[in-house]
Structures are given as structure tokens and as C-alpha cells.
Design a protein around this motif. Sequence first.
Motif, PDB file in Angstrom:
ATOM      1  N   VAL B 154       0.656  -1.708  -0.182  1.00 47.07           N
ATOM      2  CA  VAL B 154      -0.122   0.161  -0.385  1.00 47.07           C
ATOM      3  C   VAL B 154       0.808   1.165   0.461  1.00 47.07           C
ATOM      4  O   VAL B 154       0.487   2.599  -0.605  1.00 47.07           O
ATOM      5  N   ASN B 157       2.256   1.872  -3.079  1.00 48.80           N
ATOM      6  CA  ASN B 157       1.825   2.341  -4.267  1.00 48.80           C
ATOM      7  C   ASN B 157       1.433   3.574  -4.001  1.00 48.80           C
ATOM      8  O   ASN B 157       1.140   4.704  -5.003  1.00 48.80           O
ATOM      9  N   LEU B 161       1.947   6.479  -6.583  1.00 48.54           N
ATOM     10  CA  LEU B 161       1.398   7.744  -7.699  1.00 48.54           C
ATOM     11  C   LEU B 161       1.699   9.188  -7.432  1.00 48.54           C
ATOM     12  O   LEU B 161       0.802   9.250  -7.532  1.00 48.54           O
ATOM     13  N   GLY B 163       3.240  10.444  -4.451  1.00 50.75           N
ATOM     14  CA  GLY B 163       3.085  10.682  -3.468  1.00 50.75           C
ATOM     15  C   GLY B 163       4.403  10.907  -2.609  1.00 50.75           C
ATOM     16  O   GLY B 163       5.300  10.251  -2.284  1.00 50.75           O
ATOM     17  N   GLN B 223      -3.622  12.187   2.590  1.00 42.93           N
ATOM     18  CA  GLN B 223      -3.200  13.248   2.282  1.00 42.93           C
ATOM     19  C   GLN B 223      -1.875  14.443   1.821  1.00 42.93           C
ATOM     20  O   GLN B 223      -1.599  14.926   1.480  1.00 42.93           O
ATOM     21  N   TYR B 224      -1.165  12.891   1.112  1.00 44.99           N
ATOM     22  CA  TYR B 224      -0.967  13.130   0.774  1.00 44.99           C
ATOM     23  C   TYR B 224       0.057  12.813  -0.976  1.00 44.99           C
ATOM     24  O   TYR B 224       0.600  12.602  -2.045  1.00 44.99           O
ATOM     25  N   ALA B 226      -2.467  14.283  -4.711  1.00 44.86           N
ATOM     26  CA  ALA B 226      -3.519  14.985  -5.756  1.00 44.86           C
ATOM     27  C   ALA B 226      -4.771  14.355  -5.718  1.00 44.86           C
ATOM     28  O   ALA B 226      -5.100  13.292  -5.623  1.00 44.86           O
ATOM     29  N   GLU B 228      -6.835  14.020  -8.078  1.00 41.25           N
ATOM     30  CA  GLU B 228      -7.302  13.266  -9.012  1.00 41.25           C
ATOM     31  C   GLU B 228      -6.991  11.879  -8.563  1.00 41.25           C
ATOM     32  O   GLU B 228      -7.230  10.981  -9.191  1.00 41.25           O
ATOM     33  N   ARG B 229      -6.175  11.477  -8.155  1.00 39.29           N
ATOM     34  CA  ARG B 229      -5.694  10.206  -8.057  1.00 39.29           C
ATOM     35  C   ARG B 229      -6.440   9.650  -6.331  1.00 39.29           C
ATOM     36  O   ARG B 229      -5.518   8.287  -6.323  1.00 39.29           O
ATOM     37  N   ALA B 231      -8.551   8.484  -5.076  1.00 37.83           N
ATOM     38  CA  ALA B 231      -9.250   7.116  -4.699  1.00 37.83           C
ATOM     39  C   ALA B 231      -8.822   5.844  -5.118  1.00 37.83           C
ATOM     40  O   ALA B 231      -8.877   5.541  -4.755  1.00 37.83           O
ATOM     41  N   LEU B 232      -7.722   5.877  -6.228  1.00 35.59           N
ATOM     42  CA  LEU B 232      -6.642   5.237  -6.552  1.00 35.59           C
ATOM     43  C   LEU B 232      -5.406   4.871  -5.805  1.00 35.59           C
ATOM     44  O   LEU B 232      -5.178   3.636  -5.168  1.00 35.59           O
ATOM     45  N   ALA B 233      -5.503   5.604  -4.637  1.00 39.21           N
ATOM     46  CA  ALA B 233      -4.522   5.436  -3.022  1.00 39.21           C
ATOM     47  C   ALA B 233      -5.159   5.038  -2.377  1.00 39.21           C
ATOM     48  O   ALA B 233      -4.967   4.093  -0.799  1.00 39.21           O
ATOM     49  N   PHE B 235      -8.071   3.175  -2.427  1.00 47.55           N
ATOM     50  CA  PHE B 235      -8.371   1.714  -2.589  1.00 47.55           C
ATOM     51  C   PHE B 235      -7.915   0.613  -1.994  1.00 47.55           C
ATOM     52  O   PHE B 235      -8.057  -0.307  -1.265  1.00 47.55           O
ATOM     53  N   PRO B 236      -6.390   0.719  -2.146  1.00 47.98           N
ATOM     54  CA  PRO B 236      -5.729  -0.971  -1.412  1.00 47.98           C
ATOM     55  C   PRO B 236      -5.853  -0.455   0.249  1.00 47.98           C
ATOM     56  O   PRO B 236      -5.879  -1.713   0.642  1.00 47.98           O
ATOM     57  N   PHE B 239      -9.015  -2.090   0.492  1.00 47.27           N
ATOM     58  CA  PHE B 239      -8.506  -3.726   0.031  1.00 47.27           C
ATOM     59  C   PHE B 239      -8.202  -4.583   1.417  1.00 47.27           C
ATOM     60  O   PHE B 239      -8.343  -5.565   1.919  1.00 47.27           O
TER      61      PHE B 239
END
Lengths: 360, 251
Positions: B154, B157, B161, B163, B223-224, B226, B228-229, B231-233, B235-236, B239
Motif C-alpha cells: 500500500v 503504491n 502514484l 505521493g 493527504q499526500y 493529489a 485526482e488520484r 481514490a486510487l491510493a 482503494f488499496p 482492500f
Amino acid sequence: PGYVNKTTALDQTAATTSRGRNPWNTATMMTSQGQLPDNDEDFPPNPFRYDEDDEEATPSSQQAANLEYESHAPSPAAGVYDGPPHVPPPPPISSKQDIDDPYATSFEPVNTDAVGSGAIDPAPRSLENTSAPATRMEQPQPTGFLGKCTACLSVESYRSYFDVDTDDVAERIVGSVKLCNVPDEFRQELLGVGMDGDKGPDLYGPLWITMSLVFFVAVTSNMAIYMHADNANDFEYDIRHLIRALSVLGFFTLGLPAIFFLTFRFFGIPITLIELVCLYGYSLVPYLPVTILCIIPWGWFVWLCLLGATGISGMLVLRNVAGPVLASDISQNKAGPILVAVLVCHFVFFLVLKISFYHH
Amino acid sequence: MADSTQTNAPPPWANPGGTSASAQMNVTEDSGVGGGGMADDGQEFLGAPFSTLDEPVMETIMRDVRSVASKLKVVLLPLDRSSPFGYANVSQEDMVPAENQRQVLTTLRDWDLWGPLFVCLALSVILSFKAPSQQASAVFAAVFVAIWVGSAVVTINAQLLGGTISFFQSVCVLGYCVFPMTVSALIIGLLRVTPLGVVWLDLIWAGLGFVWATRASTIFIGQYIARERRALAVFPVFFFYTFLGWMILLF
């Protein structure tokens, strides 16, 4: 004599400190000759001191600014207050570093990409820095043999493959099912292969779709066993399904594309490994809802569902691989078996899934 | 002796770099000196004795134990009333954590790995006790590896992305946030022998543990990154804790 004088000077400074006066008054630090000690030759010229009569230290613009400053000094008018004294802006700080000057400070911003990830509370990085397609070309290439070997272990070398937003990933997931029957559409429109402006294939999708599917398969296969068990008390959870799912799906997403990549390389077909991994990763999307449906304990239903998902997934891979294969220089009687091999591998994957996880 | 008159004054030879004259001056401002431990951050740094060789061993151990305990306590804080479940500001442009969340994040800022190790071992032992006997060691290994490798994945990841996240601090936060799930696993295990050990009640305990666990970690990771991304960070993280919750519910 000089030594004695120094102690008296220190006593004087101690005395002045207690009285609150400036202890660094140079008048107290006198040598025995009564002159100020001159240490100017010990140091290089001071870059922050603009001397009017020192031509080398100050460029002419700063001399002009100095003269301007002095000419604007207001004469003390009798009792009339014009407002605060006019202070011209200070001369601009030159951002070019003077090579000869050891005390000069460069005000260029520090490249924080090269600094390690030790920051605790930074602001979120603006997207203009990361989403320019030129950054892919500008990745510093590792030099030397050891550098190239260890480059695959650093986070920096993979950063360009995670350069996607939430909307991009959502679009690609939806497109992997919607565009499965359109030749080359997924590759070119979404992955941006061969186009300069778009973002290329990413590794975020394959990684997390595969992990999600591992989790779904492990959960649903045990639930299916529970449904098929005659007696609820006989059911014991089998953790080995998780480990088996991890290895099967890991091989499908990483190992199979690697084998195909080597084969295509051997035949001279121009597909990159990242494209293939991305393609195979996104082709697992139809399996996500289907594995949930496989809990229902009807034999033929499970077969049909899995077959349907395999069909969509296989079409996506085939339609996007066939383009480069048929466009390359290999002869027709070699292109056919290659495409058939792609389909056969997909069918074998379907059989492995069904028999090892959903067979009772 | 000078020590008998002041409660917290250090002996003169323990003072960092001072002469006897300056030791006399420092004695009057003795708020954090010699106490070590739990003064707040700024005072602690300036006031802690330079050399900790002279303190009793219990003091050394208890300092770490108190630090770990304070972080565990802070992770179990009740939810903020203003934002539902504490997730509401994850999707905003600049994430301003709520008051409770800010307290959690500042306490977790001085990271250590003893806490996550303790939490991870506790969860693995609890689950391997409840597992069928021939799978006990496999379950222990699976949970242990899942927590450490999962935290690492995590974190990496989030770093990939874009961060600028500190690796060990992130592993520390994710590990501490597993503690609510350990508590719920313990409750489920203890209640199983009682008539309260029904499946739907287990689901409620596991759900509560999940919500508590994801509260601080999603804000921390989010908080680290942006917006736009984000949710991508995030979600893991969900999970990871879903996977742990599922392991807890199984056994």
C-alpha cells in the motif's frame, strides 16, 4: 602586553553586558596600538556588500540603484510629515551562481524528486509536474551494468507506469468490456499506444485488478464449497485456495505476458512487455462479477458464466494483439498459429480456474 | 545537596554541555529536564538528558511502552460527530483533517515499529488459535505476512502514484490502525463460547473494527496524494483492511 590587553577587553565586555549595552562595540576591542584590528585579507571579498568604489564587486546596475537610493533620501523638512520615507525596492537578487564566489547562494529551487521520501508534511504535488508525457523520456537512464541491474528495484523507475488518474482507470476498466470486440480500439484509444499525447499503458490496473480477483476467487470458492456441503458443520475453511489463487493469477498476469513477449520478440513483432501485462491485467475485469455468480450451486450455470467471461476476456486480448501480429513482417502461416496459441492459453486458464476452484 | 531541594533537577554532571554556572541557571527552568518521557515534543527535545545511560532500565523500557500505549489509545478514539465515519473530507480538494483525526495524525508522527509488531503478532496468534489445528501454522504465517507485505504494498503504491510519503511512517500508521481489528478479533473469539457468538453479531464487531481501522489510515494516505488520484491510493487501504476483516471472520 597583547595578551593582557585581551583579558581586559573581555572584562570590559562582561561589564558592558551587565549594563545592557552592546557588548560587541568594537571600540572596546583595541589592540595595544589603539587601532582596529584589520582582518580583511583573511577572507574573500564579501558578496553582499556593495562598495561604490569597488568596480569588480558590484555591476553597474547595482551602482546605479545605490545612487538612486541615495538621491531619493528625503531631506528633513521642518515639522512636516509627508508619510513614510520612500524606500526603493532592493536590487534584484541574481539567481546565477558566481563560480568564483565561495559564499554565493544559489536561489534555484531544489529538485525534490532527487531527495529521498523522508518528508513528513509536504503539500500535495501539483499535477503539472507529473503528467507531462515528456517526463517519460526524461527519466534518468541508469548507467553502468550495476546501475541497470538495480534500476528495477527502485521506486523511481516504475513511477512513469503509475501516472494515471482515477478517471483514466475507470475509463479503462469500462472500456475493457465495452471495446472487447473492436480491433485495436482498447490499445490505441485508451492505452495511447503510438500516440504522443495520451498516457501510455499503466501498471496500476493490472496490479489491483489481479489482487482483487485473487481475493474474490479465494472468498467465493470457499463459499461455493460451503453451499455444496451436505452438512454445515462439516465445512472447514481451506486457506490453500488463497495461495493457489495467488499463484495462478500471478502467473496469468505476469508470466504469460512475459512468455508471449519473448515469443513476439523472437518473431520481430513490436509489442512491449508493459502493453501485454496491461492488456492481460485489464482482461481479468469480466471475471470479477462472474466469480460472485459462481457461488450459486448450479453446475451448468457456473460453466456458462465462466465461459462467458472467458469469451469477453479472450476477445479483448485477441483483438488487441492481432493488429501488431498481422501488421508485422512474419509470413501468414506463422501468424495464424500465434493467434490460435493466444486463444488456447486463455481457454486453458478458464479450465484451470473452473477445475481447481469451483469443482465439486 | 542541590538535588534534595529541587524535585526534577539533574545532577550537575548530567547537564548537556554546561558548566556549573549554567547548571545553576538551568535549574530554575526544569519543566522537562530529567523527566524524560512524556513532555510534549518541543520540550522533550530540548529538555531530555543528553545521555540516557544513567537512568534505571525500567525507565528506558517504560518510555517506549508509554509511547506505544499512547498511540494505541489514540487509534481507539471515538469517531468525530461532525463528519460521517470520518471519511467525508477525503474527496475534497485540500484535505483538512477534523479535530480528532488531526490529533491521531500528530500522535502517530513519531513512528516506531514496535507497536505494529505487537499488534501483528497479537492478531496472528488470536487467529491461529481459532483456526482448525492442521491449518494453524498456515493461518499464522498468512496473517503475519499479509500485514507486513500488505502495508509495504500500500505504501509503495502511494509512492508510485506520486505521493511523497515516508515509507516507515506509513507502515507504522497502517500497522497501528490494525489494532481496532485485533480488539474485535479478540471480542469475537471470546464471545464464541457464549450464546452471543452468532454470525451476524460477529459481522457487527468486524464491521466496527473495520470502520475504526480505516478512519485514520485513509486520511493519512490521502493527504499526500493529489485529489485526482486519491481514490486510487485509498482503494488499496480499504482492500487491505477488508482482507484482514475477512480473515478475522473466517476463523
